[in-house]
Design a protein around this motif. Structure first.
Motif, PDB file in Angstrom:
ATOM      1  N   ASP A  24       0.833  -1.202   0.000  1.00 58.98           N
ATOM      2  CA  ASP A  24       0.000   0.000   0.000  1.00 58.98           C
ATOM      3  C   ASP A  24       0.874   1.262   0.000  1.00 58.98           C
ATOM      4  N   ILE A  25       1.956   1.230   0.804  1.00 55.96           N
ATOM      5  CA  ILE A  25       2.865   2.387   0.863  1.00 55.96           C
ATOM      6  C   ILE A  25       3.583   2.580  -0.466  1.00 55.96           C
ATOM      7  N   VAL A  26       4.068   1.470  -1.045  1.00 59.96           N
ATOM      8  CA  VAL A  26       4.769   1.546  -2.336  1.00 59.96           C
ATOM      9  C   VAL A  26       3.853   2.132  -3.402  1.00 59.96           C
ATOM     10  N   ASP A  27       2.595   1.687  -3.402  1.00 63.86           N
ATOM     11  CA  ASP A  27       1.637   2.227  -4.386  1.00 63.86           C
ATOM     12  C   ASP A  27       1.405   3.720  -4.159  1.00 63.86           C
ATOM     13  N   THR A  28       1.310   4.107  -2.885  1.00 60.58           N
ATOM     14  CA  THR A  28       1.071   5.511  -2.564  1.00 60.58           C
ATOM     15  C   THR A  28       2.236   6.379  -3.040  1.00 60.58           C
ATOM     16  N   LEU A  29       3.461   5.859  -2.910  1.00 58.48           N
ATOM     17  CA  LEU A  29       4.650   6.603  -3.344  1.00 58.48           C
ATOM     18  C   LEU A  29       4.964   6.353  -4.820  1.00 58.48           C
ATOM     19  N   GLN A  30       4.030   5.705  -5.520  1.00 62.29           N
ATOM     20  CA  GLN A  30       4.124   5.472  -6.959  1.00 62.29           C
ATOM     21  C   GLN A  30       5.360   4.651  -7.338  1.00 62.29           C
ATOM     22  N   GLY A  31       5.661   3.676  -6.494  1.00 57.58           N
ATOM     23  CA  GLY A  31       6.793   2.799  -6.772  1.00 57.58           C
ATOM     24  C   GLY A  31       6.346   1.398  -7.126  1.00 57.58           C
ATOM     25  N   ASN A  32       7.297   0.473  -7.150  1.00 56.12           N
ATOM     26  CA  ASN A  32       7.029  -0.939  -7.428  1.00 56.12           C
ATOM     27  C   ASN A  32       7.761  -1.792  -6.406  1.00 56.12           C
TER      28      ASN A  32
END
Length: 850
Positions: A542-550
């Motif tokens: 969820d955090i990775v998605d929020t920071l637009q990462g993978n």
């Protein structure tokens, strides 16, 4: 029709029958299958066949006639005669290697077995037919058992996966016939109707296994053919399945459309039945007219009209009741569908609560534990400050977890507005990673820090979210890594991406689990195992998605795992100067484990099995002052220690990797030592069924997180004291005599002898025991509790169980029931439960092991 069946007298006065042509045989078979039983045709044909079978010489012709008779006997449900003939035909085909006919006969055999619900025998017959088909290459007749087995699994047993398997084999075999001649042969042998029925069956099975795409394809094929043939009964079945299909896809408008078609065809069927019944009624009336022609009177006409009116009323009632029951059926299906959805929701909710409990109760236990430690007046200020820091850290951890859980549960959450800031990132990463140093030392884990970034590199990110992400990845790595392993943290720039890697040397993640580990609340479905990943990795995702990462994972079972995270670099100025920042920490043996071993010289010996390093640290702080403590990080390590050292008590968590607490307790019974040591289960799962399961496998106490330090120590002391008293009493009971014996000890020996004297009596009570030794029941209780720690009732039970144990161990009786009766316990279930509670093994298992 029967001219070909005429008799010719042979030279030996034996009737010889003219052989059937294929056309004649098929015609007679069709008559047997389709003509009503009351028809004169059937009666004439059966009599003719019975006469011919008595005189036929050619065994092949005899088998043909027996085949036709089998169809008749199945029609009239005379299974005994049908089976006799089937056995004879089957033996003839087998002896003469007529494998095509043998395979074809399997279908008729199944009709006989299905009529008596002999499903196991059906399965054997069909699988044998398939094996013969493969071995003898009897195409296209091999399609018959494949078709029948698919229908059998789907409709008779409800094993839809198996039904689909054999249905696919049927259609695959069908596709192997390429030429027109062979294809026509298949259709002549199997009939198009059989393929249509299988399409209907496959459609139903695919719906049940939620493969809706294939379900739709097969149902549409079945619908097309049955509509063309105007087979109303089969069309109704097709639309009933379509209703279930559209209910599952949620296309309610289409449910209404199909329902309308279903009811129209059902009405058509009803009209057909009404017409048929009307025709029967008219035939009866005409018959009555013919019989009484010339004698018809007014009263007779009235009677006939009454019959017709009654028949019409009856038919009307049939239609009304049929439609009523159809409505009930739909209502039942709707309720059943709703119940299924509710059960799925309950299962998800239970899984959710278990994950949340496990994620929150452990830090909550540590908070309460550090509060207890902080109240100790003997600690100094530095220790107090350390405990307060831990309380604050764990409190923030719980608040963070709750926030993350709420965020994960919001299905309709809006895109979060994340505030980003420029941070010189390397010092932050180093400080965060090495904040786990004390926890890593507990498991002697080496922390390897390897960061390659430009000097004073500034990253635009959200520190709180980045901290949560890294903390989850590193804590997971520590949790799932064995002792004396290494965890490596790597960060570097590559192009426009910032990379973070966390590598461990744990047991690895299977390919199947890698597909699901980032899903919400995913956990491997094994009771009490923490091999799953709860909410930790879902939060990371969820955090990775929020920071637009993978985020991705690379792992092989037994070879550890590498979690790789990458973020896009936002508006960074390029700096070609680079500094390689590397730091390694190798844990020396000066951590918690060594401290525990240094005080392994006082009090009782405890083994604590717990996978959470923070909990181990807490156990060491509160228990090492009073007991000699040894630690294991999972059930496998625990068993290894139990096989080498003797312990006075064992404490174990439930949810652990490799071997959970339940499996650990079950495996203890195979050890030569420690298998009867008192056992405390500590867990976040406080449900009643979990407690019952734990007590059923022989644990002595069950503590739910969070717990207090005083409660834990009190329970440990109580169990150890009871164990010591029980061992003292058992030891004293084995002594033949003593040089010095107190008054109360003499009374205890007398009680034991009296109980043994009456041990075979189920009705031997505590009241009678007290009377026989001239004590009141209160005096008796005071003596037994003082010397054994047991009440009189438990004391009598203990002697009965000890005597049973000796008899079983020494094989004094032939079986467990004889032992049970010899000690006065008539209830088998009560005896088994109490015996297992006392000795940690069932009577039957002890008899077998002994």
């Amino acid at each position: 029709m029967y001219s070909s069946c005429s008799f010719r007298k042979s030279r030996v006065n034996q009737a010889e029958v003219i052989p059937f042509t294929k056309k004649e045989y098929d015609s007679l078979r069709n008559v047997m299958l389709n003509v009503n039983l009351k028809s004169n045709k059937i009666s004439e044909l059966v009599n003719k066949l019975l006469k011919e079978t008595d005189g036929v010489i050619n065994p092949n012709e005899l088998a043909k006639r027996q085949n036709l008779l089998v169809l008749y006997y199945l029609k009239v449900n005379d299974y005994e005669k049908a089976d006799i003939l089937l056995d004879k035909i089957q033996d003839y085909y087998k002896e003469n290697k007529k494998w095509a006919e043998y395979v074809t006969l399997s279908k008729i055999r199944c009709i006989s077995l299905r009529g008596r619900k002999k499903y196991t025998e059906m399965e054997i017959v069909l699988k044998e037919a398939i094996e013969i088909s493969e071995r003898e290459n009897v195409k296209p007749y091999d399609l018959l058992p494949l078709h029948e087995l698919s229908v059998f699994y789907s409709y008779d047993l409800g094993k839809h996966q198996e039904g689909i398997k054999y249905g696919k084999l049927f259609f695959n075999e069908l596709e192997d016939f390429h030429s027109t001649k062979e294809t026509q042969k298949v259709y002549d042998s199997i009939k198009r109707y059989t393929i249509d029925v299988l399409n209907l069956t496959m459609g139903k099975s695919y719906i049940q296994v939620n493969d809706l795409e294939n379900a739709y394809k097969h149902l549409k094929l079945a619908e097309k053919e049955f509509v063309e043939e105007n087979d109303v009964k089969k069309i109704i079945r097709v639309y009933a399945n379509f209703i279930e299909y559209y209910l599952k896809t949620g296309e309610l408008e289409k449910v209404k459309d199909v329902k309308t078609k279903y009811l129209n065809y059902n009405s058509e069927l009803n009209n057909f039945l009404i017409t048929s019944n009307k025709k029967i009624a008219e035939d009866n009336i005409n018959l009555m007219k013919e019989e009484r022609e010339g004698l018809v009177v007014k009263e007779e006409n009235k009677r006939r009209m009454l019959i017709i009116g009654s028949l019409g009323t009856f038919l009307l009632l049939v239609i009304i009741f049929q439609r009523y029951f159809l409505k009930l059926k739909y209502e039942k299906e709707r309720i059943h569908l709703a119940l299924e959805k509710e059960q799925e929701f309950k299962k998800f909710r239970a899984s959710l609560f278990i994950n949340i409990a496990h994620e929150i109760r452990t830090p909550l236990s540590l908070i309460l534990g550090y509060i207890d430690l902080s109240e100790d007046q003997s600690i100094n200020e530095s220790e107090l400050e350390k405990y307060l820091i831990e309380i604050k850290r764990k409190s923030n951890k719980i608040i963070s977890n709750i926030s993350d859980i709420i965020s994960l549960l919001k299905e309709d959450k809006k895109e979060e507005d994340v505030k980003l800031e420029n941070v010189i990132i390397e010092p932050f990463l180093q400080q965060l990673f090495f904040s786990f140093e004390s926890v890593a030392k507990i498991k002697s884990i080496e922390l390897n820090y390897n960061v390659e970034l430009p000097t004073n590199y500034s990253l635009k990110t959200n520190l709180n979210k980045l901290e949560s992400l890294i903390s989850n990845l590193v804590s997971n790595a520590i949790k799932f890594s064995p002792k004396n392993s290494t965890i490596t943290f790597t960060a570097f720039l590559e192009g426009d991406l910032f990379h973070i890697h966390v590598k461990d040397e744990g047991s690895g993640i299977s390919k199947e689990n890698q597909k699901h580990i980032f899903s919400k609340f995913y956990q491997e479905e094994k009771l009490g195992k923490s091999e799953g990943f709860g909410i930790g990795l879902a939060i990371v995702k969820d955090i990775v998605d929020t920071l637009q990462g993978n985020i991705s994972v690379e792992s092989e079972e037994g070879k550890g795992a590498i979690f790789k995270v990458e973020f896009p670099v936002i508006n960074q100025e390029e700096n070609k100067e680079r500094e390689i920042i590397t730091k390694k920490i190798k844990n020396e043996k000066n951590g918690v484990i060594t401290l525990s071993e240094s005080v392994f010289n006082k009090g009782s010996k405890l083994l604590i099995v717990e996978d959470n390093p923070y909990m181990i640290d807490y156990y060491e702080k509160i228990l090492s002052k009073f007991f000699r403590c040894d630690f294991a990080f999972n059930g496998e390590e625990g068993l290894e220690k139990l096989s080498n050292k003797e312990y006075d008590l064992i404490i174990s968590d439930v949810m652990m990797p490799k071997m959970n607490g339940i499996e650990f307790r079950k495996n203890m019974k195979n050890l030569s030592i420690n298998k009867r040591a008192p056992f405390i289960m500590v867990t976040a799962l406080g449900y009643e069924e979990n407690k019952i399961e734990a007590f059923n496998i022989g644990i002595d106490d069950y503590i739910v997180k969070p717990f207090s330090k005083k409660e834990l120590i009190a329970r440990i002391n109580c169990l150890i004291e009871n164990k010591q008293k029980r061992e003292e009493w058992v030891q004293s009971s084995d002594e033949v005599e003593k040089e010095i014996e107190t008054f109360e000890e003499r009374n205890l020996r007398e009680l034991q002898e009296l109980i043994l004297e009456n041990i075979h009596r189920e009705d031997f009570s505590v009241a009678e025991l007290a009377e026989r030794v001239n004590f009141s029941q209160r005096q008796l209780e005071r003596i037994t509790k003082k010397l054994t720690g047991l009440t009189p009732v438990k004391f009598v039970l203990e002697i009965r169980l000890q005597e049973a144990y000796k008899k079983i161990k020494n094989k004094e009786e032939a079986d467990v029931n004889n032992v049970r009766y010899s000690i006065g316990m008539k209830s088998a279930s009560y005896f088994s439960v109490k015996f297992k509670e006392r000795f940690g093994i069932s009577p039957s298992e002890l008899l077998k092991d002994g």
